[in-house]
Design an enzyme around this catalytic site. Structure first.
Site, PDB file in Angstrom:
ATOM      1  N   GLU A  99      -2.835   2.713  -7.594  1.00  0.00           N
ATOM      2  CA  GLU A  99      -3.932   2.328  -6.711  1.00  0.00           C
ATOM      3  C   GLU A  99      -4.002   3.222  -5.490  1.00  0.00           C
ATOM      4  O   GLU A  99      -3.000   3.783  -5.055  1.00  0.00           O
ATOM      5  CB  GLU A  99      -3.695   0.908  -6.198  1.00  0.00           C
ATOM      6  CG  GLU A  99      -3.643  -0.105  -7.287  1.00  0.00           C
ATOM      7  CD  GLU A  99      -3.337  -1.489  -6.744  1.00  0.00           C
ATOM      8  OE1 GLU A  99      -3.108  -2.372  -7.562  1.00  0.00           O
ATOM      9  OE2 GLU A  99      -3.331  -1.667  -5.517  1.00  0.00           O
ATOM     10  N   CYS A 112      -5.263   5.964   1.632  1.00  0.00           N
ATOM     11  CA  CYS A 112      -3.906   5.460   1.434  1.00  0.00           C
ATOM     12  C   CYS A 112      -3.561   5.713  -0.030  1.00  0.00           C
ATOM     13  O   CYS A 112      -4.175   5.124  -0.924  1.00  0.00           O
ATOM     14  CB  CYS A 112      -3.890   3.968   1.750  1.00  0.00           C
ATOM     15  SG  CYS A 112      -2.364   3.149   1.290  1.00  0.00           S
ATOM     16  N   CYS A 119       7.668   0.684  -8.202  1.00  0.00           N
ATOM     17  CA  CYS A 119       8.669   0.932  -7.164  1.00  0.00           C
ATOM     18  C   CYS A 119       9.969   0.261  -7.552  1.00  0.00           C
ATOM     19  O   CYS A 119       9.964  -0.811  -8.145  1.00  0.00           O
ATOM     20  CB  CYS A 119       8.171   0.370  -5.826  1.00  0.00           C
ATOM     21  SG  CYS A 119       9.270   0.724  -4.444  1.00  0.00           S
ATOM     22  N   CYS A 123      11.051  -5.316  -2.881  1.00  0.00           N
ATOM     23  CA  CYS A 123      10.794  -6.201  -1.736  1.00  0.00           C
ATOM     24  C   CYS A 123      10.088  -7.461  -2.247  1.00  0.00           C
ATOM     25  O   CYS A 123       9.172  -7.373  -3.067  1.00  0.00           O
ATOM     26  CB  CYS A 123       9.934  -5.504  -0.688  1.00  0.00           C
ATOM     27  SG  CYS A 123      10.674  -3.966  -0.121  1.00  0.00           S
ATOM     28  N   CYS A 126       6.125  -8.008  -1.973  1.00  0.00           N
ATOM     29  CA  CYS A 126       5.263  -6.895  -2.363  1.00  0.00           C
ATOM     30  C   CYS A 126       4.875  -6.951  -3.844  1.00  0.00           C
ATOM     31  O   CYS A 126       5.731  -7.089  -4.718  1.00  0.00           O
ATOM     32  CB  CYS A 126       5.992  -5.591  -2.062  1.00  0.00           C
ATOM     33  SG  CYS A 126       5.124  -4.132  -2.652  1.00  0.00           S
ATOM     34  N   CYS A 340      -1.675  -2.575  -1.395  1.00  0.00           N
ATOM     35  CA  CYS A 340      -1.470  -1.902  -2.673  1.00  0.00           C
ATOM     36  C   CYS A 340      -0.580  -2.665  -3.633  1.00  0.00           C
ATOM     37  O   CYS A 340       0.289  -3.407  -3.241  1.00  0.00           O
ATOM     38  CB  CYS A 340      -0.929  -0.507  -2.439  1.00  0.00           C
ATOM     39  SG  CYS A 340      -2.272   0.659  -2.244  1.00  0.00           S
TER      40      CYS A 340
HETATM   41  N1  SAH Z   1       7.350   1.818   0.034  1.00  0.00           N
HETATM   42  C1  SAH Z   1       6.861   2.124   1.329  1.00  0.00           C
HETATM   43  C2  SAH Z   1       5.384   2.419   1.363  1.00  0.00           C
HETATM   44  C3  SAH Z   1       4.496   1.600   0.497  1.00  0.00           C
HETATM   45  S1  SAH Z   1       4.328  -0.100   0.954  1.00  0.00           S
HETATM   46  C4  SAH Z   1       7.215   1.039   2.305  1.00  0.00           C
HETATM   47  O1  SAH Z   1       7.653  -0.007   1.880  1.00  0.00           O
HETATM   48  O2  SAH Z   1       7.091   1.281   3.498  1.00  0.00           O
HETATM   49  C5  SAH Z   1       3.214   0.027   2.325  1.00  0.00           C
HETATM   50  C6  SAH Z   1       3.373  -1.078   3.360  1.00  0.00           C
HETATM   51  O3  SAH Z   1       2.851  -2.311   2.850  1.00  0.00           O
HETATM   52  C7  SAH Z   1       4.807  -1.346   3.755  1.00  0.00           C
HETATM   53  O4  SAH Z   1       4.923  -1.503   5.141  1.00  0.00           O
HETATM   54  C8  SAH Z   1       5.067  -2.646   3.023  1.00  0.00           C
HETATM   55  O5  SAH Z   1       6.147  -3.315   3.572  1.00  0.00           O
HETATM   56  C9  SAH Z   1       3.750  -3.340   3.170  1.00  0.00           C
HETATM   57  N2  SAH Z   1       3.522  -4.470   2.275  1.00  0.00           N
HETATM   58  C10 SAH Z   1       3.923  -4.642   1.007  1.00  0.00           C
HETATM   59  N3  SAH Z   1       3.502  -5.823   0.523  1.00  0.00           N
HETATM   60  C11 SAH Z   1       2.807  -6.412   1.518  1.00  0.00           C
HETATM   61  C12 SAH Z   1       2.128  -7.653   1.635  1.00  0.00           C
HETATM   62  N4  SAH Z   1       2.093  -8.523   0.628  1.00  0.00           N
HETATM   63  N5  SAH Z   1       1.528  -7.932   2.807  1.00  0.00           N
HETATM   64  C13 SAH Z   1       1.569  -7.051   3.836  1.00  0.00           C
HETATM   65  N6  SAH Z   1       2.187  -5.867   3.788  1.00  0.00           N
HETATM   66  C14 SAH Z   1       2.819  -5.557   2.643  1.00  0.00           C
HETATM   67 FE1  SF4 Z   2       8.436  -0.642  -2.763  1.00  0.00          FE
HETATM   68 FE2  SF4 Z   2       6.713  -2.497  -2.046  1.00  0.00          FE
HETATM   69 FE3  SF4 Z   2       9.115  -2.447  -0.925  1.00  0.00          FE
HETATM   70 FE4  SF4 Z   2       7.338  -0.520  -0.324  1.00  0.00          FE
HETATM   71  S1  SF4 Z   2       7.151  -2.688   0.120  1.00  0.00           S
HETATM   72  S2  SF4 Z   2       9.521  -0.283  -0.833  1.00  0.00           S
HETATM   73  S3  SF4 Z   2       6.279  -0.333  -2.305  1.00  0.00           S
HETATM   74  S4  SF4 Z   2       8.685  -2.831  -3.104  1.00  0.00           S
END
Ligand code: SAH
Ligand code: SF4
Length: 355
Positions: A99, A112, A119, A123, A126, A340
């Site tokens: 995406e 973006c 990944c 997390c 996410c 994303c």
């Molecule tokens: N992997 C990297 C970049 C991609 S995620 C990272 O984690 O920083 C991009 C951003 O979206 C990160 O700050 C991540 O923590 C945040 N993110 C992921 N899922 C989310 C959610 N459900 N609501 C808000 N932010 C989220």
């Molecule tokens: Fe990976 Fe999502 Fe964690 Fe970013 S926020 S490191 S994309 S699992």
């Protein structure tokens, strides 16, 4: 890169630096300026060698035999009804999908983009993390996302954030290659100051990046004021804890003179209390930084909800009193699941039909 390549497989020409292309052309007995012409075409986003109208048919055929051009095909597109935010689902040659989100700000277009298919970091809040990992993207596939968006909208993108699917520092070599290509004079020429890279905190790679002294903005996804909460929501914290992460951030600031941007997704009842804010303020004291508070996007199956407005206000007030600058991020495209990882998941669940 050349050593990894088997001789009879077409090579990924759009991932090559201009100098590498010149070397390849020299081996073929072609002058350096031809390589320069081809480089420019590739970075304008041509999809095939036949579009390179100032290159002879004979050379185009030779290129076609030895190289391929990676493109991003639009599988789905969602357009926000509130603002001009567009969310794309792209597919690559092997059918893998990622995406990307295109946003319009007063100063221009920001894209973006994704750096990996899925990944590994897991997390818990996410959507991408929940879908597991498939593969790294090549530098050319990162470029292809930008090019497809430019072509689809007849625009020029001026800013890039590496905040789509994937952890950029877990695909370090390809990401660095992308950064150098996209900022190159004969490429898209987008300066490092217009690029942000977001990481969950892979500490050794932050040191490596700092030593390169690129002028990009580093965003660190902190999301918690202490190890107890952070290790629960972000497994990477069990390997590199907050102290180690913040030490690396300070090194980054020293090496680059750039302020760090800390991302903090506000989750109701998890990390949004006044005590959490006070703890965060204490930890960030003395680091050249800015805090971005983001009401978490509720992802199906996580059980997390975004913080209440009052909690966010209280949280920001505590940070400001402690002299830490913080803003609540404007959420663009909230009706199209602009964070994303959510689109690909909903497409594979069959929940969103057409964009
Ligand atoms: N992997 C990297 C970049 C991609 S995620 C990272 O984690 O920083 C991009 C951003 O979206 C990160 O700050 C991540 O923590 C945040 N993110 C992921 N899922 C989310 C959610 N459900 N609501 C808000 N932010 C989220
Ligand atoms: Fe990976 Fe999502 Fe964690 Fe970013 S926020 S490191 S994309 S699992």
């Amino acid at each position: 890169m050349h050593s990894e390549r088997s001789e009879d497989m077409p090579a990924d020409i759009k991932s090559m630096y201009e100098d590498e292309l010149k070397e390849e052309f020299a081996k073929m007995g072609e002058p350096a300026y031809r390589a320069g012409q081809v480089y420019k075409w590739l970075h304008e986003g041509v999809k095939s060698f036949d579009e390179m109208t100032n290159i002879s048919k004979k050379l185009r055929e030779r290129l076609m035999e030895n190289y391929y051009i990676s493109n991003a095909a639009i599988e789905k597109k969602l357009i926000s009804a509130y603002d001009d935010t567009k969310k794309y689902l792209f597919s690559f040659g092997d059918g893998e999908m990622v995406e990307s989100v295109l946003m319009k700000y007063h100063h221009g277009y920001t894209s973006c983009i994704s750096t990996q298919v899925g990944c590994k970091m897991g997390c818990t809040f996410c959507a991408t993390g929940k879908s597991g990992f498939s593969r790294n993207l090549t530098a050319s596939e990162m470029l292809a996302q930008l090019q497809a968006e430019q072509q689809d909208n007849h625009i020029r993108i001026s800013n890039i954030v590496l905040m789509g699917m994937g952890e950029p520092l877990d695909n370090f070599e390809n990401v660095i290659r992308f950064l150098k290509l996209v900022s190159s004079e004969n490429g898209m020429n987008i300066g490092m100051r217009h690029i942000s890279l977001s990481t969950c905190g892979i500490v050794p790679k932050i040191y490596e990046l700092a030593d390169m002294k690129l002028q990009l903005t580093l965003s660190v996804s902190l999301h918690a004021p202490n190890d107890q909460i952070r290790s629960r929501t972000m497994p990477v914290n069990r390997k590199y804890n907050i102290d180690e992460l913040l030490k690396a951030c300070q090194y980054y600031v020293r090496q680059t003179n750039r302020r760090i941007s800390f991302e903090y997704a506000m989750i109701d009842g998890v990390n949004d209390s006044v005590a959490n804010a006070e703890e965060l303020a204490k930890r960030l004291k003395g680091i050249l930084s800015h805090v971005n508070l983001i009401p978490v996007n509720a992802v199906k199956g996580t059980g997390y909800e975004k913080s209440k407005k009052e909690s966010i206000k209280r949280f920001i007030a505590v940070l400001e009193r402690a002299g830490i600058t913080a803003t609540v991020r404007r959420t663009l495209g909230s009706d199209i699941n602009a964070s994303c990882g959510q689109l690909r998941r909903s497409v594979s669940d069959g929940r969103i039909k057409e964009g």
